[in-house]
Design an enzyme around this catalytic site. Structure first.
Site, PDB file in Angstrom:
ATOM      1  N   LYS A 104       0.805  -1.121   0.016  1.00 35.19           N
ATOM      2  CA  LYS A 104      -0.130  -0.009  -0.004  1.00 35.19           C
ATOM      3  C   LYS A 104       0.922   1.129  -0.038  1.00 35.19           C
ATOM      4  O   LYS A 104       1.735   1.437   0.811  1.00 35.19           O
ATOM      5  CB  LYS A 104      -0.825  -0.016   0.953  1.00 35.19           C
ATOM      6  CG  LYS A 104      -1.783  -1.283   1.217  1.00 35.19           C
ATOM      7  CD  LYS A 104      -2.809  -1.289   2.702  1.00 35.19           C
ATOM      8  CE  LYS A 104      -1.514  -1.342   3.752  1.00 35.19           C
ATOM      9  NZ  LYS A 104      -2.437  -1.805   4.916  1.00 35.19           N
ATOM     10  N   THR A 151      -7.631   9.083   9.238  1.00 36.18           N
ATOM     11  CA  THR A 151      -7.150   8.048   8.457  1.00 36.18           C
ATOM     12  C   THR A 151      -6.768   6.973   9.805  1.00 36.18           C
ATOM     13  O   THR A 151      -5.950   6.036   9.410  1.00 36.18           O
ATOM     14  CB  THR A 151      -5.849   8.296   7.899  1.00 36.18           C
ATOM     15  OG1 THR A 151      -4.864   9.001   8.571  1.00 36.18           O
ATOM     16  CG2 THR A 151      -6.100   9.422   6.774  1.00 36.18           C
ATOM     17  N   GLY A 156      -6.767   3.543  11.535  1.00 41.16           N
ATOM     18  CA  GLY A 156      -7.266   2.359  11.343  1.00 41.16           C
ATOM     19  C   GLY A 156      -7.531   2.152   9.648  1.00 41.16           C
ATOM     20  O   GLY A 156      -8.267   0.956   9.536  1.00 41.16           O
ATOM     21  N   THR A 157      -7.095   2.699   9.008  1.00 39.90           N
ATOM     22  CA  THR A 157      -7.371   2.588   7.306  1.00 39.90           C
ATOM     23  C   THR A 157      -6.545   1.185   7.153  1.00 39.90           C
ATOM     24  O   THR A 157      -7.316   0.426   6.437  1.00 39.90           O
ATOM     25  CB  THR A 157      -6.508   3.458   6.442  1.00 39.90           C
ATOM     26  OG1 THR A 157      -5.331   3.861   7.014  1.00 39.90           O
ATOM     27  CG2 THR A 157      -7.297   4.781   6.771  1.00 39.90           C
ATOM     28  N   GLY A 158      -5.681   0.692   7.647  1.00 36.15           N
ATOM     29  CA  GLY A 158      -4.817  -0.547   7.082  1.00 36.15           C
ATOM     30  C   GLY A 158      -5.624  -1.657   7.842  1.00 36.15           C
ATOM     31  O   GLY A 158      -6.053  -2.750   7.206  1.00 36.15           O
ATOM     32  N   CYS A 159      -6.239  -1.898   9.153  1.00 35.42           N
ATOM     33  CA  CYS A 159      -7.145  -2.692   9.761  1.00 35.42           C
ATOM     34  C   CYS A 159      -8.392  -2.808   8.691  1.00 35.42           C
ATOM     35  O   CYS A 159      -8.774  -3.958   8.459  1.00 35.42           O
ATOM     36  CB  CYS A 159      -7.349  -2.079  11.052  1.00 35.42           C
ATOM     37  SG  CYS A 159      -6.069  -2.070  12.310  1.00 35.42           S
TER      38      CYS A 159
END
Length: 266
Positions: free
Chosen positions: A175, A207, A209-212
């Site tokens: 990402k 932004t 928690g975007t990865g989770c």
């Protein structure tokens, strides 16, 4: 509701990341989420202020009981802070769910900079979990740590993704949100080739928690029978809507609007 996702991750007391974000994302995409919690964290939008690990044996019990009764169509991992925890996850996956697709989000550092993976756990992640994964979803700092390479652009993202693919996962999504510029580019590499996902950057501080959220949304798609590319494409559309309609909570990196797909209930 279709698709069962077992989420193995840490709890975020602020509700924007971790197990809380995972469950919201999976539910918003009409799948069923079950959980095995690896650690409790004391955090808000400003940062992580404390971590309380769950005993590995109890983590194994959580996973085993869910898998033996409810079952899973996909398993998603998030914060796995120690080598012992990673070993437990790998062991239970091998014993009870070796044919269940595993989506590994190699969470290492919180949005505010707090470390969430002990340095000695890197080797366990590389050796025990990545080879089992249907997909891994590192951001740029995580991909650099895992590969030992510096990433300064899309060409480097592609090179690192190919290097990580050689370690055994079936697919790697690097990402690119940490790169500067008006576009956000993600690179997917599989044995069949590569695909570039690109969108305009949304300028916002919401932004957290975007990865989770992205990894769990992908896992929901896989659990529902979508291929990896289709699951990623749908998850990216969902997360962009969730960012664009974020509620603006907190004084730091705020949460997304995970309920963006939910109609008002009368």
């Amino acid at each position: 509701m279709q698709g069962r996702v077992l989420i193995v991750a840490g709890s975020d007391s602020g509700g924007g990341a971790g197990i809380q974000a995972d469950l919201k994302a999976v539910t918003a995409l009409d799948a069923f989420g079950a959980t095995a919690i690896t650690a409790l964290t004391a955090q808000n939008t400003r940062g992580v202020f404390g971590v309380f690990p769950v005993p590995p044996a109890f983590l194994a019990q959580q996973m085993s009981l869910v898998l033996e009764d409810i079952g899973a169509d996909a398993i998603k991992t998030g914060m796995l802070h120690s080598a012992e925890v990673i070993d437990v996850v790998a062991d239970v996956h091998e014993r009870l769910a070796k044919d269940v697709p595993l989506v590994v989000d190699p969470v290492m550092v919180a949005k505010g900079g707090a470390p969430l993976l002990l340095p000695e756990a890197r080797d366990a992640l590389l050796g025990r979990l990545l080879p089992r994964a249907a997909l891994i979803t590192p951001n740029l700092p995580e991909a650099e740590v895992l590969s030992g390479q510096t990433i300064d652009g899309v060409a480097a993202m592609r090179r690192v993704a190919e290097a990580l693919l050689a370690l055994g996962p079936k697919a790697v999504l690097v990402k690119g949100g940490h790169l500067e510029g008006p576009k956000v580019t993600d690179v997917l590499v599989t044995a069949a080739g590569e695909r570039i996902f690109e969108d305009d950057r949304i300028e916002t501080t919401s932004t957290h928690g975007t990865g989770c959220t992205l990894a769990s949304a992908i896992a929901a798609g896989i659990a529902q029978g979508l291929g990896v590319e289709a699951a990623i494409a749908r998850a990216r559309r969902y997360i962009r809507l969730a960012i664009a309609q974020a509620p603006g909570l907190g004084h730091g990196h705020g949460p997304l609007n995970h309920a963006v797909t939910v109609r008002p209930f009368d």
